[in-house]
Design a protein around this motif. Structure first.
Motif: not given
Lengths: 353, 326
Positions: B74, B77-78, B101-102, B104-109, B153
């Motif tokens: 993980i 992959k970040k 969607f991508t 959000r999966l990367n937790q970008i605000p 990302k």
């Protein structure tokens, strides 16, 4: 129809808001939970798991497949409601034990032309589960989207867990809306409100229905991991469904007829036969629904004369009915869990190409 | 050593005890564009999937940005953007939604993701198509969207698996230009796998030749050709007119000539084929060879000097057979 879908959409929207507010990291915790609009939306970070769940739910709801499944089920519901409502006066006058549970009759009676609501659910539920799950993994593989998603910084099991959760949420919302809609229509047309006990029974029935669909959902997800082609996994799931709903009981009965000549039926033999029949998930579900929706059902197996002697013919309270079906309920949950564990293991070990 | 952003040692993957990737050792420096060149089925994609922790290696270690891909995928992959071979998008969503969607999966605000996606669609010339469903995208557009998807990302490393497959020549050129531009501008390390040698030649700083699970050579094109052809860097192709009414006689004449040329100083090998002879030499011997052929009474029709390009490296190592077959 459109009305139902609107309700579903609304419900999903609410669901999203709730999960958003739970996962929001900024703002005052309690306030956020009650008033999602106080979120500082711009800095909102949702857990990737719920991101996938949200996307899956959205996908399901706008898909043609789901619309078709919902319309089939909604239409059959309307049909069974209609027969139930036209026959409810006849049903009461028979002086049956279940007469005190008038409301439950809405879910169980039929005039023989159309099956009743709970039979329809038992029949179409698996179709719904299979329909939502049969291409869960293999279609993503064929479209090449799975590699892209798994290359993001998320644990691998999020993918399959989220798929399962999303489908289960959709099924739950749908089943609860249907059950409550039937309840609402019944309330308006017969004008008698359900008693608290009836209400509890209907809710248990709905939850059992969701569990039952959950089993078929998991089975079809398992096949969708095993088979490369969605058509193969759909056919295999349907084959299993047909086997259990048509051939399994036939097979068991034939075997027992050969082993036990007629007239020689023993209590132990009959118990064994029923026990084997209960390996079929649809048998478990039909056991559950009959005893939950018909409080007069006191036993799901054979009773000896000694056991019956001296009993006062009266309906069981909800707690006792629940106790009666507890093994079936656990069995259904166990089957679902086994399927899920299998798909989880197969998915985690699979090479994603 | 600390300059290496990708460190792979002893990486092996076996399927049913058949090695697909066999003891791979590879170091890639920060900011480099590295080309992994190999024929189909060489194990490139398997190696790449192991770098991302998508497939478990049989043995060996992989470190990307100091994190182990095997134990901590993980975190890897970040930092790493990966464009799979034959990338797919959700066809019922628009290009913009797919990228969100991508993100959000990367937790970008949310707001940051919004501006970033718009910016990336601008860079990849997709702004006009942002609100079209990706089902309607062309292959080239999808590939550019894939690049944007990888960049969301803000990766330190991007890994592209056969990114130019199915693109037309213009699309390939644009795509490669974008990759080089990005790498130079943002200092992103790029690992790029392909079986198109010309594309690799165009953009890569270093190349690794990957055949049958093994990395047989690493270096830039010049050093590769020096290394691989140190024995005989020049090949001269001589066309000779033999008497064509008598095959037997022609054959004996041909072998006679081969013997004569082989004796010349500086000639390492002679391979006759039909009416042509391929003469491998250590240096340019064209005048001497011409003279020899004519003096021995053969009719010289043509004389061609061949120098090695990547094509020859490719054929020599990938096809495994005769270099001059083509």
């Amino acid at each position: 129809m459109i009305f139902t879908i609107n309700i579903l959409k609304e419900a999903i929207h609410m669901k999203n808001n709730i999960s958003d507010s739970i996962n929001t990291r900024s703002g005052i915790w309690g306030l956020n939970k009650i008033f999602p609009r106080f979120n500082n939306k711009g800095n909102k970070v949702t857990d990737p798991f719920w991101v996938i769940v949200n996307k899956e739910i959205a996908d399901h709801i706008i898909s043609w497949r789901f619309l078709i499944l919902v319309s089939i089920i909604a239409l059959t519901c309307i049909g069974s409601m209609y027969t139930a409502l036209t026959n409810i006066s006849n049903a009461v006058s028979n002086g049956n034990l279940d007469d005190s549970f008038l409301f439950l009759k809405l879910y169980t009676i039929s005039d023989g032309t159309l099956p009743s609501y709970f039979v329809f659910i038992a029949f179409l539920g698996p179709l719904l589960g299979i329909g939502l799950g049969f291409d869960a993994i293999n279609s993503e593989q064929n479209r090449g989207t799975i590699g892209r998603v798994l290359a993001q910084p998320i644990p691998r099991d999020y993918f399959i867990n989220a798929k399962f959760t999303a489908s289960l949420i959709v099924v739950s919302i749908m089943f609860f809306s249907l059950s409550l809609l039937v309840m609402g229509i019944g309330l308006i047309s017969i004008g008698i409100p359900p008693t608290p006990e009836e209400f509890v029974r209907i809710i248990i029935f709905t939850i059992a229905g969701i569990l039952y669909v959950g089993f078929w959902l998991n089975l079809s997800i398992l096949f969708s991991i095993w088979f490369q082609q969605p058509a193969t996994s759909a056919l295999t799931s349907i084959a299993v469904w047909l086997f259990f709903s048509v051939f399994f009981s036939m097979l068991v009965n034939v075997v027992f007829k050969v082993l036990v000549p007629s007239g020689n039926i023993s209590l132990a033999g009959e118990k064994l036969r029923l026990g084997i029949l209960r390996f079929a998930p649809n048998q478990l579900f039909s056991d559950i629904t009959t005893s939950i929706l018909m409080p007069s059902v006191r036993s799901l197996g054979p009773l000896t004369m000694q056991q019956v002697q001296g009993t006062i013919p009266s309906p069981l309270p909800v707690g006792q009915s629940l106790m009666l079906i507890w093994p079936q309920l656990i069995g259904l949950v166990a089957m679902t869990v086994i399927c899920f564990v299998l798909s989880y293991i197969v998915f985690m070990r699979k090479d994603m190409k | 050593m600390e300059n290496n952003i990708i460190e792979i040692t002893g990486l092996t993957k076996k399927y049913d005890s058949v090695p697909v990737v066999d003891n791979l050792n590879l170091n890639i420096k920060k900011g480099e564009i590295f080309g992994l060149l190999g024929p189909n089925g060489a194990g490139k994609s398997t190696a790449i999937r192991m770098m991302l922790g998508l497939t478990e290696p049989t043995s060996g270690t992989i470190k990307i940005c100091g994190e182990s891909s095997i134990h901590n995928p993980i975190k890897v992959k970040k930092q790493v953007g990966y464009l799979p071979e034959d990338v797919g998008f959700y066809n019922n969503l628009t290009g913009f939604e797919n990228l969100m969607f991508t993100a959000r999966l990367n937790q970008i605000p949310e707001t940051e993701a919004n501006t970033r996606v718009k910016q990336l669609m601008n860079i990849t010339y997709l702004s006009a198509e942002a609100n079209k469903k990706t089902g309607a995208y062309s292959k080239g557009m999808k590939q550019r969207l894939g690049l944007a998807d990888v960049l969301i990302k803000k990766p330190k490393v991007i890994i592209l698996d056969e990114p130019t497959i199915g693109l037309d020549p213009k699309g390939v050129k644009e795509f490669l230009n974008q990759i080089t531009g990005l790498s130079k501008k943002e200092g992103i390390t790029v690992l790029f796998s392909s079986h198109h040698l010309h594309q690799v030649q165009q953009v890569c700083d270093r190349i690794g030749l990957f055949v049958k699970g093994k990395l047989i050579a690493v270096g830039n094109i010049q050093s590769l050709s020096e290394k691989l052809f140190s024995e005989s860097p020049v090949v001269i192709e001589a066309g000779i007119q033999y008497p064509n009414n008598n095959t037997k006689k022609a054959n004996s004449e041909s072998s006679k000539l081969t013997e004569i040329i082989k004796k010349l100083k500086g000639v390492t090998n002679v391979i006759p084929k039909d009416n042509n002879s391929f003469i491998e030499c250590k240096k340019d011997l064209t005048p001497i060879i011409a003279k020899t052929i004519v003096e021995n009474g053969f009719e010289l029709v043509s004389l061609n000097k061949k120098e090695y390009g990547l094509d020859d490296i490719y054929y020599k190592y990938f096809e495994g057979g005769n270099t001059y077959e083509k």
